[in-house]
Design a protein around this motif. Structure first.
Motif, short mmCIF file in Angstrom:
data_model
loop_
_atom_site.label_atom_id
_atom_site.label_comp_id
_atom_site.label_asym_id
_atom_site.label_seq_id
_atom_site.Cartn_x
_atom_site.Cartn_y
_atom_site.Cartn_z
N GLY A 36 0.82 -1.20 0.00
CA GLY A 36 0.00 0.00 0.00
C GLY A 36 0.85 1.25 0.00
O GLY A 36 0.75 2.08 0.89
N TYR A 37 1.72 1.35 -0.99
CA TYR A 37 2.64 2.47 -1.07
C TYR A 37 2.07 3.56 -1.99
O TYR A 37 0.99 3.42 -2.57
N ASN A 38 2.81 4.64 -2.12
CA ASN A 38 2.41 5.74 -2.99
C ASN A 38 3.00 5.51 -4.38
O ASN A 38 4.19 5.75 -4.61
N TYR A 39 2.17 5.02 -5.27
CA TYR A 39 2.61 4.69 -6.63
C TYR A 39 2.51 5.91 -7.52
O TYR A 39 1.47 6.57 -7.61
N ASP A 40 3.60 6.23 -8.20
CA ASP A 40 3.65 7.37 -9.11
C ASP A 40 3.76 6.86 -10.54
O ASP A 40 4.79 6.30 -10.93
N GLU A 146 11.44 13.63 6.53
CA GLU A 146 10.50 13.57 7.65
C GLU A 146 9.97 12.15 7.80
O GLU A 146 9.74 11.67 8.91
N GLN A 147 9.75 11.46 6.68
CA GLN A 147 9.25 10.09 6.72
C GLN A 147 10.34 9.13 7.18
O GLN A 147 10.04 8.07 7.72
N TYR A 252 5.30 5.02 3.57
CA TYR A 252 6.20 6.17 3.61
C TYR A 252 7.03 6.32 2.34
O TYR A 252 7.84 7.23 2.24
N VAL A 253 6.85 5.41 1.40
CA VAL A 253 7.66 5.39 0.18
C VAL A 253 6.83 5.81 -1.02
O VAL A 253 5.69 5.40 -1.17
#
Length: 411
Positions: A36-40, A146-147, A252-253
């Motif tokens: 559940g990461y931040n996919y770009d 920060e993360q 956080y990624v």
């Protein structure tokens, strides 16, 4: 067809549908839970000027450590590395790129390497690395500093050796300043030596560069020390602990890698056990010089640096060595992949800033020196004509001694 036969077929069909539904739901749950990461997806279709992948068993990924403060809409990449997953040799290689390197940025001319991320995000940053160093990078991973605090705390802290009193004093100053930024109070570090640092302490350790602690060169080394300490912590975990850690860390990624790309990358890296970790940086000692009105740039031959990077990534020749030195393994007698906390990685000692080439009269005259003291302020800093003092981009006050060296005030 009899009704009973029809009913049996219907039951089998419904059973298969139910099983497929369960598998789908479990897969969706696993994806959301563990990936559940931040996919770009913004890099899709972008011209990243990536070269042809020279070895299908070697994958290069750009790693950006972002220093995004509250209210910022754009970020400079404070830490820039090429992460090489070398499945042939069972290694993960970290190549640090000096953020103040003077490079050409497509559409903007010459500027600092880390300005590329500020000007055009990960797409322009990757393109700039590829164009200047001849790499084949198409993906990136970004972590805000920060993360990083949350990530290190999730690991239970990391083992770091605070070597000197100067490091200790500067570390505690940065921790205090970070507390002011956050409107909180954080625990300082009491003594030098090998110890477990929490997220805030490790973050601030990776930021220190003043007070006689080695300038930006040593900061790059400390950032790699923090990363290696994190990898070492992960290497000691069991499979169940790794799964639990992944659940904590992935949010956080931010990365351009899709779930279908991450899975084989992890499997390949772990196919022969936990990989060894190595670190180097470019430029090498003796191959660079300061440049600019206030020596704000690092100037070197990017073609030479590109050759070092290519030889290291694909031929496992450690920068500054030859194949005969390495015995075709890339490791020295000291085994750079197993260095302890704060030991020089790959034979690079950051206790003192690396030495650049001898400066000739011609290069001195072209460095942009001038009699105007305001022109000696670094990019993002300023000069106070009332006091004769300077302020760097972090707002810290200093003066220039007779040799032009910065001397920071103890505040």
């Amino acid at each position: 067809m009899s009704i009973k036969r029809f009913q049996r077929r219907l039951v089998r069909v419904l059973t298969i549908l139910v099983l497929l539904s369960v598998i789908f739901c479990l897969g969706l749950y696993a994806y959301r839970t563990f990936l559940g990461y931040n996919y770009d997806s913004s890099l899709s279709g972008e011209d990243l000027a990536a070269g042809v992948q020279a070895d299908k068993n070697i994958t290069n990924i750009a790693l950006f450590g972002l220093d995004t403060r509250e209210g910022d809409t754009q970020s400079h990449s404070d830490c820039m590395m090429i992460v090489t997953v070398d499945n042939t040799r069972g290694k993960i290689k970290l190549t640090s790129l000096m953020r103040d390197s003077l490079v050409n940025i497509d559409g903007y001319g010459e500027n600092k390497l880390n300005a590329a991320y500020f000007l055009g995000g990960p797409s322009l940053a990757i393109r700039t690395i590829n164009e200047n160093f001849g790499t084949d990078i198409t993906e990136y991973i970004a972590v805000n500093f920060e993360q990083l605090v949350e990530i290190i705390d999730a690991l239970g802290g990391v083992e770091i050796n605070v070597q000197t009193t100067a490091e200790l004093d500067e570390l505690n100053r940065v921790i205090r300043d970070y507390g002011v930024e956050q409107g909180q109070s954080f625990q300082g570090v009491e003594s030098t030596g090998l110890q477990t640092l929490d997220g805030v302490q490790a973050l601030c350790y990776g930021r220190i560069r003043k007070g006689g602690t080695g300038d930006d060169w040593a900061r790059v080394e400390r950032q790699s020390i923090v990363m290696e300490a994190m990898f070492s912590k992960v290497q000691s975990m069991s499979a169940s602990e790794l799964i639990g850690l992944m659940q904590k860390l992935m949010p956080y990624v931010t990365t351009s890698l899709s779930a279908t790309e991450i899975a084989p990358l992890i499997v390949g890296a772990l196919q022969n056990g936990m990989p060894e970790i190595e670190h180097t940086r470019v430029p090498l000692d003796g191959e660079w010089d300061y440049y600019g009105a206030s020596s704000e740039y690092i100037l070197y031959d990017v073609d030479v640096a590109a050759d070092h990077i290519h030889e290291y990534i694909y031929n496992d020749v450690y920068p500054g060595e030859t194949p005969s030195d390495t015995g075709s393994t890339g490791a020295t007698d000291g085994d750079t992949s197993s260095t302890g906390a704060n030991e020089p990685l790959g034979g690079i000692d950051f206790d003192e800033p690396p030495t650049g080439p001898m400066t000739t009269d011609d290069s001195a005259s072209s460095s942009g020196s001038t009699d105007d003291p305001a022109s000696l302020a670094e990019e993002g800093g300023w000069y106070d004509p009332d006091t004769g003092d300077y302020y760097d981009s972090d707002g810290d006050r200093y003066y220039l001694d007779e040799s032009g060296t910065r001397v920071y005030y103890a505040e």
